[in-house]
Each structure stands twice: as C-alpha cells, then as structure tokens.
Design a protein around this motif. Structure first.
Motif, PDB file in Angstrom:
ATOM      1  N   GLU A  52      39.683  82.356 -60.007  1.00  0.00           N
ATOM      2  CA  GLU A  52      38.695  81.748 -60.890  1.00  0.00           C
ATOM      3  C   GLU A  52      37.358  81.595 -60.177  1.00  0.00           C
ATOM      4  OE1 GLU A  52      40.061  78.291 -62.970  1.00  0.00           O
ATOM      5  OE2 GLU A  52      41.984  79.217 -63.453  1.00  0.00           O
ATOM      6  N   ASN A  53      37.292  82.037 -58.936  1.00  0.00           N
ATOM      7  CA  ASN A  53      36.076  81.927 -58.123  1.00  0.00           C
ATOM      8  C   ASN A  53      35.665  83.307 -57.614  1.00  0.00           C
ATOM      9  OD1 ASN A  53      33.988  80.573 -56.817  1.00  0.00           O
ATOM     10  ND2 ASN A  53      35.184  80.337 -54.955  1.00  0.00           N
ATOM     11  N   LYS A  54      35.835  84.346 -58.445  1.00  0.00           N
ATOM     12  CA  LYS A  54      35.522  85.716 -58.039  1.00  0.00           C
ATOM     13  C   LYS A  54      34.081  85.824 -57.567  1.00  0.00           C
ATOM     14  CE  LYS A  54      38.668  87.895 -61.280  1.00  0.00           C
ATOM     15  NZ  LYS A  54      38.887  86.960 -62.337  1.00  0.00           N
ATOM     16  N   PRO A  55      33.793  86.596 -56.580  1.00  0.00           N
ATOM     17  CA  PRO A  55      34.667  87.554 -55.916  1.00  0.00           C
ATOM     18  C   PRO A  55      35.499  86.937 -54.797  1.00  0.00           C
ATOM     19  CG  PRO A  55      32.522  87.756 -54.937  1.00  0.00           C
ATOM     20  CD  PRO A  55      32.417  86.704 -56.032  1.00  0.00           C
ATOM     21  N   PHE A  56      35.433  85.630 -54.670  1.00  0.00           N
ATOM     22  CA  PHE A  56      36.132  84.964 -53.575  1.00  0.00           C
ATOM     23  C   PHE A  56      37.571  84.607 -53.956  1.00  0.00           C
ATOM     24  CE2 PHE A  56      31.607  84.105 -53.235  1.00  0.00           C
ATOM     25  CZ  PHE A  56      31.358  84.693 -52.002  1.00  0.00           C
ATOM     26  N   CYS A  57      38.429  84.552 -52.982  1.00  0.00           N
ATOM     27  CA  CYS A  57      39.831  84.198 -53.176  1.00  0.00           C
ATOM     28  C   CYS A  57      39.956  82.683 -53.338  1.00  0.00           C
ATOM     29  CB  CYS A  57      40.642  84.657 -51.967  1.00  0.00           C
ATOM     30  SG  CYS A  57      42.375  84.166 -52.024  1.00  0.00           S
ATOM     31  N   ASP A  58      40.783  82.280 -54.307  1.00  0.00           N
ATOM     32  CA  ASP A  58      41.062  80.853 -54.481  1.00  0.00           C
ATOM     33  C   ASP A  58      42.547  80.542 -54.308  1.00  0.00           C
ATOM     34  OD1 ASP A  58      42.231  81.749 -56.831  1.00  0.00           O
ATOM     35  OD2 ASP A  58      40.946  80.581 -58.165  1.00  0.00           O
TER      36      ASP A  58
END
Length: 79
Positions: A52-58
């Motif tokens: 839910e925080n693309k492009p970062f991994c959550d």
C-alpha cells in the motif's frame, strides 16, 4: 566493488543499499521520490505488487504468501 547494491530478498522485496546516496528514484514522470531513510543507507522496493506504500515495501508480501524467483540464472541457461 560497487557503491550501490540491489539484493533480491527471498520471497520479498528488492533491497537497495546506497550508502553514498547516489541512486535517484523517480516516478513515471521523472519526479524524484523523497526518501527519508532515518540515517539508514538502504530501502526496500515492493516486488509482490501488493504494497500500500508503492514503490516501497510495506511487508505485505509475507501476509499474502508471495513467492518469487530469488536466484540469479547464469547467462548460458537463459533462453
């Protein structure tokens, strides 16, 4: 040895290590992301597509049971 390194995590994200802050991460329009690493020289990019925080991994990959290729294939084996 390279200053920056991208590691494929087992069934997880791409871990980007950039100790000198040389990598610029930009969106499709070329706008740079503001990355607050809290003093850490690394961040993780989503590989499962469900963050839910693309492009970062959550961490969602662990909840959905994501399984992805994690090992490099020697060039002579690629088709």
């Amino acid at each position: 040895m390279a200053k920056a390194k991208i590691t494929v995590r087992l069934n997880g994200p791409f871990r980007v290590e950039d100790p000198d802050g040389l990598i610029e991460l930009v969106d499709v329009d070329g706008n740079p992301y503001t990355i607050n690493l809290g003093g850490k020289p690394a961040y993780a990019l989503c590989r499962c597509g469900a963050s839910e925080n693309k492009p970062f991994c959550d961490g969602t990959h662990g909840k959905i049971g994501f399984q992805g290729a994690s090992c490099a294939v020697p060039a002579e084996e690629k088709k």
